[in-house]
Design a protein around this motif. Sequence first.
Motif, PDB file in Angstrom:
ATOM      1  N   TYR A  49       0.839  -1.216   0.000  1.00 20.05           N
ATOM      2  CA  TYR A  49       0.000   0.000   0.000  1.00 20.05           C
ATOM      3  C   TYR A  49       0.870   1.261   0.000  1.00 20.05           C
ATOM      4  O   TYR A  49       1.812   1.358  -0.779  1.00 20.05           O
ATOM      5  CB  TYR A  49      -0.954  -0.097   1.191  1.00 20.05           C
ATOM      6  CG  TYR A  49      -2.070   0.903   1.277  1.00 20.05           C
ATOM      7  CD1 TYR A  49      -2.899   1.200   0.189  1.00 20.05           C
ATOM      8  CD2 TYR A  49      -2.329   1.549   2.483  1.00 20.05           C
ATOM      9  CE1 TYR A  49      -3.938   2.118   0.307  1.00 20.05           C
ATOM     10  CE2 TYR A  49      -3.378   2.461   2.611  1.00 20.05           C
ATOM     11  CZ  TYR A  49      -4.168   2.744   1.518  1.00 20.05           C
ATOM     12  OH  TYR A  49      -5.187   3.653   1.651  1.00 20.05           O
TER      13      TYR A  49
ATOM     14  N   ASP B 286       3.552  -3.994  -4.380  1.00 20.95           N
ATOM     15  CA  ASP B 286       2.130  -3.682  -4.488  1.00 20.95           C
ATOM     16  C   ASP B 286       1.755  -3.658  -5.969  1.00 20.95           C
ATOM     17  O   ASP B 286       2.560  -3.279  -6.817  1.00 20.95           O
ATOM     18  CB  ASP B 286       1.795  -2.331  -3.827  1.00 20.95           C
ATOM     19  CG  ASP B 286       0.311  -2.214  -3.493  1.00 20.95           C
ATOM     20  OD1 ASP B 286      -0.050  -2.388  -2.319  1.00 20.95           O
ATOM     21  OD2 ASP B 286      -0.495  -2.006  -4.430  1.00 20.95           O
ATOM     22  N   ALA B 287       0.513  -4.050  -6.246  1.00 19.91           N
ATOM     23  CA  ALA B 287       0.066  -4.131  -7.637  1.00 19.91           C
ATOM     24  C   ALA B 287      -0.500  -2.814  -8.152  1.00 19.91           C
ATOM     25  O   ALA B 287      -0.854  -2.717  -9.324  1.00 19.91           O
ATOM     26  CB  ALA B 287      -1.000  -5.223  -7.766  1.00 19.91           C
TER      27      ALA B 287
ATOM     28  N   ASP C 153       2.229  -8.270  -9.089  1.00 15.49           N
ATOM     29  CA  ASP C 153       1.352  -9.176  -8.349  1.00 15.49           C
ATOM     30  C   ASP C 153       2.196  -9.865  -7.263  1.00 15.49           C
ATOM     31  O   ASP C 153       3.266 -10.411  -7.565  1.00 15.49           O
ATOM     32  CB  ASP C 153       0.791 -10.190  -9.348  1.00 15.49           C
ATOM     33  CG  ASP C 153      -0.028 -11.253  -8.667  1.00 15.49           C
ATOM     34  OD1 ASP C 153      -0.851 -10.900  -7.811  1.00 15.49           O
ATOM     35  OD2 ASP C 153       0.160 -12.438  -8.975  1.00 15.49           O
ATOM     36  N   ALA C 154       1.704  -9.853  -6.033  1.00 16.40           N
ATOM     37  CA  ALA C 154       2.466 -10.408  -4.913  1.00 16.40           C
ATOM     38  C   ALA C 154       2.777 -11.896  -5.131  1.00 16.40           C
ATOM     39  O   ALA C 154       3.898 -12.347  -4.874  1.00 16.40           O
ATOM     40  CB  ALA C 154       1.680 -10.217  -3.616  1.00 16.40           C
TER      41      ALA C 154
ATOM     42  N   ASP D 268      -0.356  -7.878   4.002  1.00 20.81           N
ATOM     43  CA  ASP D 268      -1.691  -7.386   4.349  1.00 20.81           C
ATOM     44  C   ASP D 268      -2.587  -7.570   3.128  1.00 20.81           C
ATOM     45  O   ASP D 268      -3.003  -6.595   2.492  1.00 20.81           O
ATOM     46  CB  ASP D 268      -1.579  -5.905   4.751  1.00 20.81           C
ATOM     47  CG  ASP D 268      -2.868  -5.387   5.343  1.00 20.81           C
ATOM     48  OD1 ASP D 268      -3.830  -6.163   5.444  1.00 20.81           O
ATOM     49  OD2 ASP D 268      -2.904  -4.200   5.700  1.00 20.81           O
TER      50      ASP D 268
HETATM   51  C1  SAM Z   1      -5.267  -3.394   2.792  1.00 27.48           C
HETATM   52  S1  SAM Z   1      -4.118  -2.605   1.723  1.00 27.48           S
HETATM   53  C2  SAM Z   1      -2.672  -2.765   2.701  1.00 27.48           C
HETATM   54  C3  SAM Z   1      -2.546  -1.750   3.823  1.00 27.48           C
HETATM   55  C4  SAM Z   1      -1.095  -1.639   4.403  1.00 27.48           C
HETATM   56  N1  SAM Z   1      -0.715  -2.846   5.074  1.00 27.48           N
HETATM   57  C5  SAM Z   1      -0.901  -0.495   5.375  1.00 27.48           C
HETATM   58  O1  SAM Z   1      -0.928  -0.700   6.568  1.00 27.48           O
HETATM   59  O2  SAM Z   1      -0.740   0.638   4.970  1.00 27.48           O
HETATM   60  C6  SAM Z   1      -4.013  -3.819   0.399  1.00 27.48           C
HETATM   61  C7  SAM Z   1      -3.031  -3.481  -0.746  1.00 27.48           C
HETATM   62  O3  SAM Z   1      -2.920  -4.660  -1.579  1.00 27.48           O
HETATM   63  C8  SAM Z   1      -2.699  -4.251  -2.925  1.00 27.48           C
HETATM   64  N2  SAM Z   1      -3.018  -5.403  -3.793  1.00 27.48           N
HETATM   65  C9  SAM Z   1      -4.230  -5.921  -4.128  1.00 27.48           C
HETATM   66  N3  SAM Z   1      -4.090  -7.042  -4.882  1.00 27.48           N
HETATM   67  C10 SAM Z   1      -2.752  -7.235  -5.033  1.00 27.48           C
HETATM   68  C11 SAM Z   1      -1.955  -8.219  -5.677  1.00 27.48           C
HETATM   69  N4  SAM Z   1      -2.516  -9.236  -6.337  1.00 27.48           N
HETATM   70  N5  SAM Z   1      -0.610  -8.131  -5.601  1.00 27.48           N
HETATM   71  C12 SAM Z   1      -0.025  -7.100  -4.929  1.00 27.48           C
HETATM   72  N6  SAM Z   1      -0.724  -6.134  -4.301  1.00 27.48           N
HETATM   73  C13 SAM Z   1      -2.063  -6.186  -4.347  1.00 27.48           C
HETATM   74  C14 SAM Z   1      -3.583  -3.044  -3.095  1.00 27.48           C
HETATM   75  O4  SAM Z   1      -3.112  -2.232  -4.161  1.00 27.48           O
HETATM   76  C15 SAM Z   1      -3.445  -2.360  -1.710  1.00 27.48           C
HETATM   77  O5  SAM Z   1      -2.440  -1.390  -1.755  1.00 27.48           O
END
Ligand code: SAM
Length: 305
Positions: free
Chosen positions: A145, A164-165, A193-194, A214
């Motif tokens: 994020y 992050d994606a 992609d994670a 997260d």
């Molecule tokens: C709930 S937020 C994380 C909040 C962070 N832990 C914080 O405390 O600031 C989820 C994040 O996952 C990312 N995301 C969603 N799908 C993803 C993927 N397949 N691969 C990587 N990142 C992804 C979104 O862009 C978002 O930034």
Amino acid sequence: MILETFKNFSDFELLDTGDGFRLERWGDVILARPDPQIIWPQSLPKEIWRSAWATFNSASGEERGKWDFVKPLPRPWIISFQDCRFVLKLSPFKHTGLFAEQAANWEWMASKLAKSKVESYKVTSGPSNDKIQNSKFKILNLFAYTGGATMVLAKAGCQVTHVDASKPAITWANENYALNKLPKDSVRWILDDAVKFVNREVKRGVKYDGIIMDPPAFGHSPDGKTWKFNNDLPKLLESCVKLLSDNAKFLLINGYATNSSALALNNLLESSMETLGGKIEFGELCLKQKSGRMISTGIFTRWSK
Ligand SMILES: C[S@@+](CC[C@H](N)C(=O)[O-])C[C@H]1O[C@@H](n2cnc3c(N)ncnc32)[C@H](O)[C@@H]1O
């Protein structure tokens, strides 16, 4: 089962909760934001609630909404957590760019790092700090994020791989990075992609001393592949365990708005870490309001050694 809250985050306060809303202070700014779990009445008088600079309103069941302002917000709007600083902005999905409750996880990670620094100091046992500084902890931050955890870890001297994606999320994290005046090589930025990234790291034989993640309940990779928490987390965790170094100190999973439970996350982590020893804890990540009442914001499970 722990009800976890941060201990020291003076720029954030949950002032009150009630009637579907939280009243929060972010620096000087007071916000009223909806939270559907808040089914009890407000405790503080109406005039305190009216002191909110902005209130988020949306049609029932809609995630997107709008902020109604009483007072303009500072630009830039910056708050501090200990020696870290963060730029906040209001999103049309009620967010500020920081999940304040994560400060509890940041404090937990900092305690693990401090403990291992003390241990490595004892091992090197010399007066020089060189060895401690040279042996930087390598941390993988997945679904990272705007980089809340990335900043805290980099400030603590770790080398962080931030994945992050979302391009806007990485851009925002870079603003936080610039604000914190961190060393140039302290963060590696990965827009990907994670799951894909982790699988590539496994093939390359890369190791990390700590992994945090997260994952959202539901998300998309840049190439449109869907992420579903319950379906995809077990495989991702299996791969992450292969990335842990012999010196690994922690692995943390956080979950927001999932249809899982802290206990389910704990069971998954216990099965994955069976051979590694160490300690596993789990619980709800909470915010404590001024009166002492707690609200749960998400679930977590964490392993440490
Ligand atoms: C709930 S937020 C994380 C909040 C962070 N832990 C914080 O405390 O600031 C989820 C994040 O996952 C990312 N995301 C969603 N799908 C993803 C993927 N397949 N691969 C990587 N990142 C992804 C979104 O862009 C978002 O930034």
